[in-house]
Design an enzyme around this catalytic site. Structure first.
Site, PDB file in Angstrom:
ATOM      1  NE  ARG A 109      25.976 -74.091  11.502  1.00 55.01           N
ATOM      2  CZ  ARG A 109      26.090 -75.415  11.273  1.00 55.01           C
ATOM      3  NH1 ARG A 109      26.402 -75.852  10.062  1.00 55.01           N
ATOM      4  NH2 ARG A 109      25.889 -76.284  12.242  1.00 55.01           N
ATOM      5  CB  THR A 157      28.777 -87.607  15.234  1.00 55.49           C
ATOM      6  OG1 THR A 157      28.713 -87.580  13.813  1.00 55.49           O
ATOM      7  CG2 THR A 157      30.204 -87.812  15.688  1.00 55.49           C
ATOM      8  CG  HIS A 178      28.405 -84.176  16.311  1.00 55.79           C
ATOM      9  ND1 HIS A 178      29.645 -84.224  15.713  1.00 55.79           N
ATOM     10  CD2 HIS A 178      27.498 -84.140  15.303  1.00 55.79           C
ATOM     11  CE1 HIS A 178      29.497 -84.235  14.390  1.00 55.79           C
ATOM     12  NE2 HIS A 178      28.197 -84.178  14.116  1.00 55.79           N
ATOM     13  CG  ASP A 215      27.026 -91.318   8.354  1.00 55.20           C
ATOM     14  OD1 ASP A 215      26.805 -91.889   7.276  1.00 55.20           O
ATOM     15  OD2 ASP A 215      26.677 -90.146   8.593  1.00 55.20           O
ATOM     16  CD  GLN A 229      28.747 -83.384   5.675  1.00 53.10           C
ATOM     17  OE1 GLN A 229      29.713 -84.112   5.923  1.00 53.10           O
ATOM     18  NE2 GLN A 229      27.865 -83.044   6.589  1.00 53.10           N
ATOM     19  CB  THR A 274      26.493 -96.030   5.971  1.00 54.20           C
ATOM     20  OG1 THR A 274      26.270 -94.794   5.288  1.00 54.20           O
ATOM     21  CG2 THR A 274      26.206 -95.864   7.452  1.00 54.20           C
ATOM     22  CD  GLU A 306      29.107 -87.817  10.829  1.00 50.24           C
ATOM     23  OE1 GLU A 306      27.998 -88.379  10.723  1.00 50.24           O
ATOM     24  OE2 GLU A 306      29.281 -86.594  10.682  1.00 50.24           O
ATOM     25  NE  ARG A 354      33.187 -84.736   8.725  1.00 51.18           N
ATOM     26  CZ  ARG A 354      32.058 -85.134   9.316  1.00 51.18           C
ATOM     27  NH1 ARG A 354      30.881 -84.702   8.892  1.00 51.18           N
ATOM     28  NH2 ARG A 354      32.105 -85.973  10.325  1.00 51.18           N
ATOM     29  CE1 TYR A 387      25.060 -82.220  13.414  1.00 49.20           C
ATOM     30  CE2 TYR A 387      23.228 -80.713  13.819  1.00 49.20           C
ATOM     31  CZ  TYR A 387      24.580 -80.931  13.583  1.00 49.20           C
ATOM     32  OH  TYR A 387      25.444 -79.856  13.504  1.00 49.20           O
ATOM     33  CG  ASP A 426      23.149 -90.182  10.285  1.00 44.20           C
ATOM     34  OD1 ASP A 426      23.132 -90.751  11.389  1.00 44.20           O
ATOM     35  OD2 ASP A 426      24.145 -89.583   9.838  1.00 44.20           O
ATOM     36  CD  GLU A 474      26.038 -91.472  12.889  1.00 40.80           C
ATOM     37  OE1 GLU A 474      24.844 -91.847  12.879  1.00 40.80           O
ATOM     38  OE2 GLU A 474      26.491 -90.596  12.124  1.00 40.80           O
ATOM     39  CD  GLU A 506      32.558 -83.700  16.939  1.00 40.89           C
ATOM     40  OE1 GLU A 506      32.046 -83.380  18.006  1.00 40.89           O
ATOM     41  OE2 GLU A 506      32.275 -84.762  16.342  1.00 40.89           O
ATOM     42  CE  LYS A 524      27.131 -86.899   6.716  1.00 34.91           C
ATOM     43  NZ  LYS A 524      27.650 -87.241   8.055  1.00 34.91           N
TER      44      LYS A 524
END
Lengths: 401, 401
Positions: free
Chosen positions: B133, B335, B124, B224, B231, B248, B190, B228, B119, B117, B192, B349, B244
């Site tokens: 963060r 994503t 995203h 996916d 994770q 999937t 997610e 959260r 990113y 997977d 994808e 999001e 995860k």
């Protein structure tokens, strides 16, 4: 006890009997085998010869059908092999199916489904923290609450003896503004112990710690080759990827759990007490003595009994979210490192991040691996009556990329 | 053009022809199929009926033998299907092998080898950075130098329609000293796009960006599913694992690369210029229009053309360290999120980390998924002459754990 002429101190006596897949000479056919002394019993042929009920499980060229058959069949096969090698009436029939181990080529014993790598040695995690994150807390805050793990690349798991091609990739030189590209300069090893799943589980259900032996077939040795420079640059925020995925070597012989009866010990005390799903009533710490040789010189002797999280805890964690198991799943312990300097399971630790080169006899020095270097990881465990059983070896030589 | 009675605006005309695996009624037999309009052509039967040379590739119950056969055969099959559905002389012979799509059960179209997977959506990654963060740099320092990725669990990739069991796991409540255990409270999606590898590669070699179409068979949709809270607590330092690995979902129909000719666009400009191995000469950005529906309501329309890293770049990165490809490898885009608020590919999001609940028509609100919620992701792409082609859907309903 056996009609075979086995030395008393063999690591592959009737108390061990690990399983593998082999071919002889240039023949393409792959056969299931059991190692005994310095011989390999052609299990595919022996089962056919004796018209054993389990014979059809041994014709696939990989152990997967046997793995899927479950503990009842595993015991039946093991009991049969012991009987064959003990009862003199089998000697004439089975002698043609014994091949010197020096004459066989061993292959990957099973098709790997998913490969998961844990991080369960407290000493390794402490060392990694001190080397990589000297200003942060020594263990990540989650470390004593769960056995940390990530998925590796199943398609690049290879059998012992397969050359390891030095990977290319991006690295970020210290104090440089931008990354550089080229062959890894910090190619490393990780001495680990692998657990091979036989019996699948259903999606949406958990495998409890008590069900460990109902799912796991046996144990092998793993060298989780690691390119530290690639890994360091790529790993944030989603973990290691190309720093690991170029190759993971496993030993050819899978030691069945039943052979480990005398190796079972309590794991270290766990504080804080883990969540219910991680608690165990049986002892599944394993007193395996690992040894790492670099170009023939012993550089470390990691003691597996020091692992903080045991294999049943790892398996329970892996499935607590409902993830299913498949036959051929491989989960590895993570680097095995003991408390002492000469018990470290990686060159990263042995050379303390490259700052304290390892001196080999003859004056050569190493921080990480040079092209041409050969690494061999072996292990033994206590057997009955003071004897020991062997795991064979996982061997690999670095070739230029 | 075809002797079939297809509506002009079908998303599954002769310019699309995606492949899948299906069964009819309660029959256990799985057959290869091609979707055309609201019908499925039984490809296994049609190839046998016409004595096509490729017929033996279509009897495995999965597409893997076809995937492994490579671009020459893929084109031959595609050309044959077009000929069959165009030339009236085939009509009588093939009509018995056409089944209404409403009458078939679709299955996972291929055995998944490794699942990776990525990113690769800048929007995203920026959103995730701002949410998780807020005090750190918005993109990780490596982000514009390499397409970040991790390995997921291949064994829990499931076909659209499979219920998703809410996973249990550890989470660390904000301001708590210790983690808690229980069902995930932040179950997310997610949206994808997945790429299915057909032709394997050799360990120790790289697949260049130019070789993309020589290895990749086609494209599907991926959800996916992500817990959260699990994770967030588990991911340091080795990345996502149980957050995860519980499931999937992929769409049943694999759209071949040849069907995407009119969807190909330049990817966004890349600054800094990537390393040589990541440069491309052909355009492989893809103008796919995704749509996410939650309980029947459209909540987002992510534009795939905004992805920063394209699929050939992802494949070249995946193999730059010498990692080999296997038939059935699946790599997903990560994503898909566009620049606008209603183009975000995850509830994380869309609800901005749970702080801005999403209002559904009827007054219901969601931050993350409730039990019983159904998520459907669809996509279309430009076809010839202003028409569009469809990818079908990836659908899943959350059930309690």
């Amino acid at each position: 006890m056996t009609w075979l002429d086995l030395p008393d101190d063999t690591l592959f006596g009737l108390e061990n009997l690990p399983y593998g897949v082999f071919s002889v000479g240039g023949a393409p056919e792959r056969r299931a085998g059991v190692r005994v002394g310095d011989l390999v019993l052609d299990l595919t042929a022996a089962a056919a010869e004796t018209a054993a009920a389990f014979a059809p499980l041994l014709t696939a060229g990989v152990l997967n059908p046997l793995l899927a058959a479950g503990p009842g069949v595993w015991r039946e096969v093991r009991d049969s092999v012991r009987e064959w090698l003990t009862e003199p009436r089998y000697a004439d029939r089975l002698r043609p199916h014994l091949v010197p181990v020096a004459e066989v080529t061993t292959h990957l014993a099973f098709d790997v489904a998913d490969y998961v790598d844990f991080y369960s040695s407290e000493h390794h995690a402490l060392n990694a923290g001190r080397i990589f994150r000297p200003d942060a807390a020594e263990l990540p805050p989650n470390w004593k609450h769960l056995p940390i793990a990530y998925h590796g690349r199943a398609g690049t798991v290879v059998v012992s003896g397969t050359p390891v091609v030095r990977p290319h990739g991006q690295r970020k030189p210290r104090n440089a503004d931008a990354p550089a590209f080229g062959p890894s300069r910090r190619l490393d090893i990780e001495a680990e112990v692998g657990f091979v799943v036989g019996v699948p589980s259903t999606a949406g259900t958990r495998v409890s710690t008590a069900d460990f032996a109902g799912h796991v077939f046996g144990v092998c040795l793993v060298n989780d080759w690691s390119a530290r420079d690639i890994q360091a640059w790529e790993s944030q925020p989603l973990g290691p990827f190309l720093g690991k995925s170029f190759g993971t070597s496993v030993s050819p012989w899978i030691v069945p759990l039943d052979a480990l009866e005398h190796a079972r010990v309590d794991g270290p005390p766990q504080d804080p007490e883990p969540f219910e799903y991680l608690r165990t009533s049986e002892k599944w710490g394993l007193d395996l003595a690992l040894e790492i040789r670099l170009n023939g010189h012993v550089v470390s002797r990691p003691p597996f009994a020091t692992q903080y999280w045991t294999a049943p805890q790892q398996l329970a964690h892996l499935t607590v979210n409902g993830a299913s198991l498949r036959t051929g799943d491989l989960f590895a312990s993570g680097t095995v490192t003991g408390p002492e300097r000469d018990q470290r399971g990686s060159l990263l630790e042995l050379s303390w991040g490259g700052r304290e080169p390892l001196e080999l006899p003859g004056g050569e020095k190493r921080t990480f691996l040079d092209d041409g270097d050969e690494v061999v990881i072996t292990a033994t465990a206590p057997g009955p009556a003071g004897r020991r059983i062997g795991f064979g070896e996982v061997r690999g030589t670095v070739v230029p990329g």
